[in-house]
Write a protein that holds these residues in place. Structure first.
Motif, PDB file in Angstrom:
ATOM      1  N   ALA A   1       0.812  -1.216   0.000  1.00 60.02           N
ATOM      2  CA  ALA A   1       0.000   0.000   0.000  1.00 60.02           C
ATOM      3  C   ALA A   1       0.847   1.270   0.000  1.00 60.02           C
ATOM      4  CB  ALA A   1      -0.931   0.002   1.216  1.00 60.02           C
ATOM      5  N   SER A   2       2.172   1.140   0.156  1.00 63.14           N
ATOM      6  CA  SER A   2       3.033   2.317   0.159  1.00 63.14           C
ATOM      7  C   SER A   2       4.451   1.914  -0.213  1.00 63.14           C
ATOM      8  CB  SER A   2       3.041   2.998   1.527  1.00 63.14           C
ATOM      9  OG  SER A   2       3.749   2.209   2.472  1.00 63.14           O
ATOM     10  N   LEU A   3       5.243   2.907  -0.622  1.00 58.77           N
ATOM     11  CA  LEU A   3       6.650   2.655  -0.941  1.00 58.77           C
ATOM     12  C   LEU A   3       7.433   2.265   0.309  1.00 58.77           C
ATOM     13  CD1 LEU A   3       7.342   5.546  -3.483  1.00 58.77           C
ATOM     14  CD2 LEU A   3       7.001   3.118  -3.972  1.00 58.77           C
ATOM     15  N   GLU A   4       7.081   2.839   1.444  1.00 67.18           N
ATOM     16  CA  GLU A   4       7.730   2.464   2.695  1.00 67.18           C
ATOM     17  C   GLU A   4       7.560   0.968   2.950  1.00 67.18           C
ATOM     18  OE1 GLU A   4       7.813   4.211   7.206  1.00 67.18           O
ATOM     19  OE2 GLU A   4       5.838   3.749   6.366  1.00 67.18           O
ATOM     20  N   GLU A   5       6.374   0.438   2.695  1.00 67.79           N
ATOM     21  CA  GLU A   5       6.118  -0.983   2.898  1.00 67.79           C
ATOM     22  C   GLU A   5       6.880  -1.826   1.875  1.00 67.79           C
ATOM     23  OE1 GLU A   5       1.648  -0.581   4.848  1.00 67.79           O
ATOM     24  OE2 GLU A   5       1.859  -1.127   2.745  1.00 67.79           O
ATOM     25  N   CYS A   6       6.968  -1.348   0.641  1.00 65.11           N
ATOM     26  CA  CYS A   6       7.770  -2.054  -0.373  1.00 65.11           C
ATOM     27  C   CYS A   6       9.218  -2.170   0.086  1.00 65.11           C
ATOM     28  CB  CYS A   6       7.732  -1.312  -1.706  1.00 65.11           C
ATOM     29  SG  CYS A   6       6.148  -1.365  -2.555  1.00 65.11           S
ATOM     30  N   ASP A   7       9.761  -1.076   0.612  1.00 64.26           N
ATOM     31  CA  ASP A   7      11.147  -1.088   1.063  1.00 64.26           C
ATOM     32  C   ASP A   7      11.337  -2.050   2.229  1.00 64.26           C
ATOM     33  OD1 ASP A   7      11.829   0.727  -0.882  1.00 64.26           O
ATOM     34  OD2 ASP A   7      11.702   2.481   0.426  1.00 64.26           O
ATOM     35  N   ALA A   8      10.353  -2.135   3.109  1.00 65.65           N
ATOM     36  CA  ALA A   8      10.429  -3.088   4.228  1.00 65.65           C
ATOM     37  C   ALA A   8      10.405  -4.527   3.720  1.00 65.65           C
ATOM     38  CB  ALA A   8       9.274  -2.847   5.200  1.00 65.65           C
ATOM     39  N   MET A   9       9.588  -4.791   2.713  1.00 62.16           N
ATOM     40  CA  MET A   9       9.516  -6.132   2.131  1.00 62.16           C
ATOM     41  C   MET A   9      10.836  -6.509   1.452  1.00 62.16           C
ATOM     42  SD  MET A   9       5.639  -5.790   0.610  1.00 62.16           S
ATOM     43  CE  MET A   9       5.589  -7.337  -0.301  1.00 62.16           C
ATOM     44  N   ASN A  10      11.405  -5.576   0.702  1.00 66.54           N
ATOM     45  CA  ASN A  10      12.670  -5.861   0.019  1.00 66.54           C
ATOM     46  C   ASN A  10      13.807  -6.041   1.013  1.00 66.54           C
ATOM     47  OD1 ASN A  10      11.888  -5.980  -2.708  1.00 66.54           O
ATOM     48  ND2 ASN A  10      11.797  -3.755  -2.838  1.00 66.54           N
ATOM     49  N   ASP A  11      13.768  -5.288   2.114  1.00 70.42           N
ATOM     50  CA  ASP A  11      14.775  -5.446   3.160  1.00 70.42           C
ATOM     51  C   ASP A  11      14.662  -6.824   3.805  1.00 70.42           C
ATOM     52  OD1 ASP A  11      16.866  -4.313   4.940  1.00 70.42           O
ATOM     53  OD2 ASP A  11      15.324  -4.549   6.477  1.00 70.42           O
ATOM     54  N   ALA A  12      13.436  -7.262   4.074  1.00 73.81           N
ATOM     55  CA  ALA A  12      13.229  -8.591   4.659  1.00 73.81           C
ATOM     56  C   ALA A  12      13.676  -9.683   3.699  1.00 73.81           C
ATOM     57  CB  ALA A  12      11.754  -8.776   5.029  1.00 73.81           C
ATOM     58  N   GLN A  13      13.426  -9.488   2.412  1.00 75.97           N
ATOM     59  CA  GLN A  13      13.867 -10.473   1.413  1.00 75.97           C
ATOM     60  C   GLN A  13      15.385 -10.590   1.393  1.00 75.97           C
ATOM     61  OE1 GLN A  13      15.601  -9.830  -1.786  1.00 75.97           O
ATOM     62  NE2 GLN A  13      15.710 -12.068  -1.913  1.00 75.97           N
ATOM     63  N   GLN A  14      16.050  -9.445   1.411  1.00 75.61           N
ATOM     64  CA  GLN A  14      17.518  -9.456   1.363  1.00 75.61           C
ATOM     65  C   GLN A  14      18.105 -10.156   2.580  1.00 75.61           C
ATOM     66  OE1 GLN A  14      19.333  -5.568   1.265  1.00 75.61           O
ATOM     67  NE2 GLN A  14      21.241  -6.349   0.418  1.00 75.61           N
ATOM     68  N   LYS A  15      17.535  -9.879   3.744  1.00 78.54           N
ATOM     69  CA  LYS A  15      18.042 -10.485   4.975  1.00 78.54           C
ATOM     70  C   LYS A  15      17.758 -11.976   5.028  1.00 78.54           C
ATOM     71  CE  LYS A  15      17.746  -6.259   7.760  1.00 78.54           C
ATOM     72  NZ  LYS A  15      17.028  -5.550   8.853  1.00 78.54           N
ATOM     73  N   SER A  16      16.608 -12.394   4.497  1.00 77.52           N
ATOM     74  CA  SER A  16      16.218 -13.807   4.571  1.00 77.52           C
ATOM     75  C   SER A  16      16.863 -14.656   3.487  1.00 77.52           C
ATOM     76  CB  SER A  16      14.698 -13.939   4.470  1.00 77.52           C
ATOM     77  OG  SER A  16      14.250 -13.624   3.153  1.00 77.52           O
TER      78      SER A  16
END
Length: 384
Positions: free
Chosen positions: A100-115
């Motif tokens: 729903a927002s770019l902030e949430e997209c960035d959180a998802m991509n950060d979680a993907q990178q870490k996982s």
């Protein structure tokens, strides 16, 4: 065997289920999750699944047998579920829009990178023969530099469409037709043409006074080389004609497929360039058809990535670019100023909070139904 869970058993979930069932030798659906147990039970029966039913996502995520999760819930829930799933070591395939927002997209991509897990965003229209063939044509350079792109994302939805409890609000749907319908074509637009440097847009609501959000928008995209693109997003167009037209200096191509090329007479007026048209047509016909199309093709793409055979075509960064362009349209329309890209934390529309504070309410939502008795959806044009 890749074990799959599907969160959300609304209308779009059936497309995921049918896609996974085409690869029964590689994956198996073992769990469903939905707030409404009866909906989940009905889905199990309809598709003859041997799946456990959950009503809470956190309980499902504790199931260590699950490898991959399809997120088919309303957009405002995507980020929270995806981040939790990635943190739990699951691969994620999330429906459009990514969040729903770019902030949430960035959180998802950060979680993907870490996982280190796979994150892919549904963009099933990329995975069609007409789109792949058109992409191949553009990459040949035969058309010359692109000077103008036209995107007609025309859909039609009746007044009652926005009666569903989560639709028609900035808080839960995140936007109107630009976000939730034209997202398909906007994804194709930037995939084929790159990201513009500036967007100028207008939004309106012409026919749905039970929704806060827009049902029609027009955006002009500017590129540093002077090229322009225009994107019309709509749920008020009867017939739902959908097309993307790319005008190059040498020729014009589109989906649905059409090629025309012109060369100049001595006085500057046009005449058909049949030789170039034939060359483009021959290349188009030489492109090999896909083994699968639509959701099935994207599921295959994700399974291949999990199996270590390739990277996904549509990762979280591609999904973010699509939302970035949509966010720029909303920012421009609501501030009545052009929006410069890229967008970052300084954008008033970067966060959900910022969107809720700055987005115009055309109307206030006046109806709310839990579910419709009919669970069938239509997906617009076939681009043929």
């Amino acid at each position: 065997m890749i074990k799959v869970a599907i969160i959300g058993t609304g209308a779009i979930a059936s497309a995921h289920i049918k896609a996974y069932q085409q690869f029964a030798d590689r994956c198996e659906i073992i769990a469903l999750c939905d707030l409404y147990v009866e909906k989940a039970k009905s889905t199990v029966e309809e598709f003859h699944l041997n799946a456990h039913i959950y009503t809470k996502c956190d309980e499902l995520l504790q199931d260590t047998d699950i490898d991959l999760i399809s997120i088919c819930t309303p957009p405002y829930t995507h980020a929270e579920i995806a981040v939790a799933a990635l943190n739990a070591g699951k691969h994620v395939l999330v429906e459009k829009p990514m969040a729903a927002s770019l902030e949430e997209c960035d959180a998802m991509n950060d979680a993907q990178q870490k996982s280190g897990r796979v994150l892919s965003v549904i963009s099933q229209n990329r995975f069609t023969n007409p789109m792949m063939k058109l992409k191949s044509i553009l990459e040949t350079g035969l058309m010359g530099p692109i000077v103008h792109t036209q995107v007609d994302s025309f859909w039609w939805r009746g007044h009652s469409y926005y009666d569903l409890w989560w639709r028609g609000t900035w808080e839960k749907e995140g936007g109107g037709c630009t976000l939730n319908h034209a997202v398909h074509h906007i994804d194709i637009f930037h995939w084929m043409n790159g990201m513009p440097s500036e967007v100028t847009a207008v939004t309106t609501n012409t026919s749905h006074d039970n929704a806060e959000v827009e049902d029609l928008s027009v955006a002009i995209c500017s590129y540093p080389n002077g090229s322009l693109g225009q994107i019309t997003s709509s749920v008020v167009h009867h017939g739902e004609e959908q097309q993307l037209i790319f005008q190059g200096k040498n020729a014009r191509v589109s989906v649905p497929w059409k090629v025309r090329a012109s060369k100049s007479k001595e006085n500057g007026f046009p005449e058909r360039d049949h030789e170039l048209e034939q060359k483009i047509q021959q290349h188009y016909e030489a492109v090999t058809d896909l083994s699968y199309e639509g959701h099935a093709a994207q599921v295959d793409d994700v399974l291949c990535a999990i199996e270590g055979k390739k990277s996904v075509l549509v990762d979280g960064h591609a999904g973010r670019r699509t939302l970035e362009l949509i966010t720029a349209i909303y920012q421009s329309a609501n501030t009545r100023q052009s929006a410069s890209l890229p967008l970052n934390e300084s954008s008033p529309f970067y966060t959900r909070k910022g969107i809720l504070e700055n987005a115009r309410h055309f109307y206030e939502k006046t109806a709310s139904v839990k579910n419709f008795s009919e669970n069938v959806i239509t997906t617009g044009g076939k681009y043929e």
